[in-house]
Design a protein around this motif. Sequence first.
Motif, mmCIF file in Angstrom:
data_model
loop_
_atom_site.group_PDB
_atom_site.id
_atom_site.type_symbol
_atom_site.label_atom_id
_atom_site.label_comp_id
_atom_site.label_asym_id
_atom_site.label_seq_id
_atom_site.Cartn_x
_atom_site.Cartn_y
_atom_site.Cartn_z
ATOM 1 N N THR A 95 0.884 -1.342 0.098
ATOM 2 C CA THR A 95 0.011 -0.132 -0.226
ATOM 3 C C THR A 95 0.997 1.391 -0.091
ATOM 4 N N ASP A 96 1.705 0.956 0.635
ATOM 5 C CA ASP A 96 2.651 2.160 0.748
ATOM 6 C C ASP A 96 3.534 2.518 -0.473
ATOM 7 N N ALA A 97 4.013 1.516 -1.255
ATOM 8 C CA ALA A 97 4.775 1.301 -1.962
ATOM 9 C C ALA A 97 4.067 1.754 -3.174
ATOM 10 N N LYS A 98 2.685 1.576 -3.752
ATOM 11 C CA LYS A 98 1.747 2.274 -4.113
ATOM 12 C C LYS A 98 1.203 3.888 -4.298
ATOM 13 N N ALA A 99 1.013 4.769 -3.194
ATOM 14 C CA ALA A 99 1.024 5.695 -2.860
ATOM 15 C C ALA A 99 1.754 6.534 -3.416
ATOM 16 N N LEU A 100 3.140 5.674 -2.880
ATOM 17 C CA LEU A 100 4.570 6.399 -3.728
ATOM 18 C C LEU A 100 4.690 6.458 -4.472
ATOM 19 N N SER A 101 4.289 5.723 -5.503
ATOM 20 C CA SER A 101 3.816 5.622 -7.370
ATOM 21 C C SER A 101 3.437 6.841 -7.706
ATOM 22 N N VAL A 102 1.879 6.694 -7.066
ATOM 23 C CA VAL A 102 0.969 7.560 -7.452
ATOM 24 C C VAL A 102 1.282 8.758 -7.724
ATOM 25 N N TYR A 103 2.046 9.267 -6.140
ATOM 26 C CA TYR A 103 2.874 10.631 -5.578
ATOM 27 C C TYR A 103 3.776 11.098 -7.070
ATOM 28 N N SER A 104 4.660 10.241 -7.191
ATOM 29 C CA SER A 104 5.947 9.806 -8.322
ATOM 30 C C SER A 104 4.836 10.140 -9.689
ATOM 31 N N HIS A 105 4.359 9.322 -10.084
ATOM 32 C CA HIS A 105 3.471 9.358 -11.186
ATOM 33 C C HIS A 105 3.595 11.421 -11.143
ATOM 34 N N ASP A 106 2.613 11.725 -10.553
ATOM 35 C CA ASP A 106 2.119 12.998 -10.149
ATOM 36 C C ASP A 106 3.161 14.465 -10.642
ATOM 37 N N VAL A 107 3.538 14.342 -9.560
ATOM 38 C CA VAL A 107 5.283 15.563 -9.802
ATOM 39 C C VAL A 107 6.260 15.125 -10.716
ATOM 40 N N LEU A 108 6.414 13.764 -11.085
ATOM 41 C CA LEU A 108 7.351 13.538 -12.041
ATOM 42 C C LEU A 108 6.443 15.138 -13.335
ATOM 43 N N SER A 109 5.468 13.818 -13.749
ATOM 44 C CA SER A 109 4.748 14.239 -15.349
ATOM 45 C C SER A 109 4.606 15.591 -15.464
ATOM 46 N N GLN A 110 4.965 17.183 -14.372
ATOM 47 C CA GLN A 110 4.895 18.427 -14.225
ATOM 48 C C GLN A 110 6.195 18.640 -14.802
ATOM 49 N N VAL A 111 7.095 17.552 -14.736
ATOM 50 C CA VAL A 111 8.312 18.117 -15.780
ATOM 51 C C VAL A 111 7.887 18.508 -17.494
ATOM 52 N N ARG A 112 7.871 19.068 -18.268
ATOM 53 C CA ARG A 112 8.331 19.272 -19.193
ATOM 54 C C ARG A 112 9.345 18.373 -19.990
ATOM 55 N N PRO A 113 8.032 17.970 -21.532
ATOM 56 C CA PRO A 113 8.396 17.016 -21.971
ATOM 57 C C PRO A 113 10.033 16.927 -22.255
ATOM 58 N N GLU A 114 10.888 18.003 -22.750
ATOM 59 C CA GLU A 114 11.634 17.975 -23.727
ATOM 60 C C GLU A 114 12.966 18.527 -22.516
ATOM 61 N N ALA A 115 12.422 18.371 -21.115
ATOM 62 C CA ALA A 115 13.162 18.603 -19.628
ATOM 63 C C ALA A 115 13.900 16.952 -19.355
ATOM 64 N N ARG A 116 13.136 16.152 -19.143
ATOM 65 C CA ARG A 116 13.143 15.137 -18.875
ATOM 66 C C ARG A 116 13.799 14.507 -19.447
ATOM 67 N N VAL A 117 15.175 14.286 -19.295
ATOM 68 C CA VAL A 117 16.617 13.587 -19.169
ATOM 69 C C VAL A 117 17.048 13.586 -17.349
ATOM 70 N N LEU A 118 17.397 12.128 -17.735
ATOM 71 C CA LEU A 118 18.296 12.235 -15.687
ATOM 72 C C LEU A 118 19.514 11.894 -16.243
ATOM 73 N N LEU A 119 20.315 12.908 -16.018
ATOM 74 C CA LEU A 119 22.205 12.655 -16.303
ATOM 75 C C LEU A 119 22.853 12.912 -15.021
ATOM 76 N N THR A 120 23.194 11.310 -14.556
ATOM 77 C CA THR A 120 23.880 10.895 -13.557
ATOM 78 C C THR A 120 25.878 10.184 -13.495
ATOM 79 N N ALA A 121 25.389 9.997 -12.407
ATOM 80 C CA ALA A 121 27.371 8.959 -12.605
ATOM 81 C C ALA A 121 26.871 8.388 -13.333
ATOM 82 N N HIS A 122 26.276 7.071 -12.862
ATOM 83 C CA HIS A 122 26.409 5.849 -13.239
ATOM 84 C C HIS A 122 24.976 5.693 -13.823
ATOM 85 N N ASP A 123 24.988 4.834 -14.622
ATOM 86 C CA ASP A 123 23.540 4.300 -15.033
ATOM 87 C C ASP A 123 22.360 3.232 -14.448
ATOM 88 N N ALA A 124 22.847 3.631 -13.487
ATOM 89 C CA ALA A 124 21.667 2.877 -12.627
ATOM 90 C C ALA A 124 20.143 3.356 -12.498
#
Length: 324
Positions: free
Chosen positions: A173-202
Motif C-alpha cells: 500500500t505504501d509503495a503504491k502511494a509512492l508510485s502515485v505521488y511520483s507519477h504526479d510530480v514527475l509529470s509536471q516536468v516539461r517533456p523536453e526537460a525529462r532527461v536524467l544525467l547521473t554518475a552511473h546508469d542506475a
Amino acid sequence: MKNLPQTPNVSRRAVLAGMATMVATPSFAASRVNAVATTGMIADMVRRIGGSGVEVQALMGAGVDPHAYRQTRSDIVDMTRSDAVFSHGLYLEAQMEEFLTDLGRKRPVFAVAETLDPAALIASQDYENRFDPHVWMDPDLWVQCVPEVVRALTTLRPKGKTLFEDNAATFVTDAKALSVYSHDVLSQVRPEARVLLTAHDAFSYFGAAFGFEVLGIQGISTESEAGLNRISTLVDTLVARQLPAVFVETSVSDRNIRALIEGAAAQGHTVAIGGSLYSDAMGLDGTYEGTWLGMIDHNVTTIARALGADVPAGGRLGNLKGAA
C-alpha cells in the motif's frame, strides 16, 4: 511546513503507521528470524515484512557501493551464524556472488530480485546474458519482490505467516502511494526537460517507469570506466540540448560529474548540480531517507524540482518528517 499534493486514498497517518516498529510479544520475539541482508534496500523490505518476527542486519550501509563490495571477515561470521541471508541477486553484489553461492549450500540464501519475471527486466549493457539489477528504482516493480520475502520468512517461521502477510500488504500500500505521488510530480516536468544525467546508469527502471531519458557517465556497474570520449559526448549533449541540471549520487564519486559541468562551462553553457540522489545505497540509518520509501521519495522530489516542476522544497518528504 508547506502543504503538498496528497496521495489519493492514502492518509499520511496510515503511511507513518506502516513504517512504525511493531512491538513483539515475548513468545514470538524469542523465535525471531536472525537475518542478514546484503543491501539496505533488501534489509528495509525484510524488516517491514518481518516486523516483530525478524532481527535484520544490513551489511552495506549509507554510501556503500554494492557493485564493488567484498565481504569482510566479520560479514562472513555474521552470515554463517544467521538463520538466513537475503541478497539482491541479478549480479548486483558481483564481488560476493561466488561466496553467496557457496554459502547457499549450507544455509538458506534468498536472492530476492531473481524471482522477478525476466520479461520485466532490462538487459545489462555491461555483462552479457545478465540484467540491470537496479529494480528498486521503480516502485511498481520493486513490490513484485514482496511475495518472495513473505515466502522465505514463512518457510523459516511458519507461525508468523499472518504477521508477514499483513505487513506485506501494508508495505505494498505504501509503495503504491509512492508510485502515485511520483507519477504526479514527475509529470509536471516539461517533456523536453525529462532527461536524467547521473554518475552511473542506475536509473533505467526509473526512466522506463516515469518517461525520462536516462544518461549515465559510467555503465550499470560502477566498476566500468568512463572514457574521455564518453564525457566529451555528454558535454556536447548538455550544450546542444541546453540541459539545466545533472545529478550526483551518494555512493559514487562526483569527479566525472564535475568534469561534465566544467566542459559545458567551457562551451558557454551553465549546468547546475540538481541535487544528490540515492542510487545504490539508502540514507543514514534512523532517517527517512534511510528507508526505501524515503530514498525514492527524496529522488523523485529532487529530480522534479531541479528540472522545473513546481514542487515545494520538502516535497512529500517534508510532510512525513513534519508528522513524525
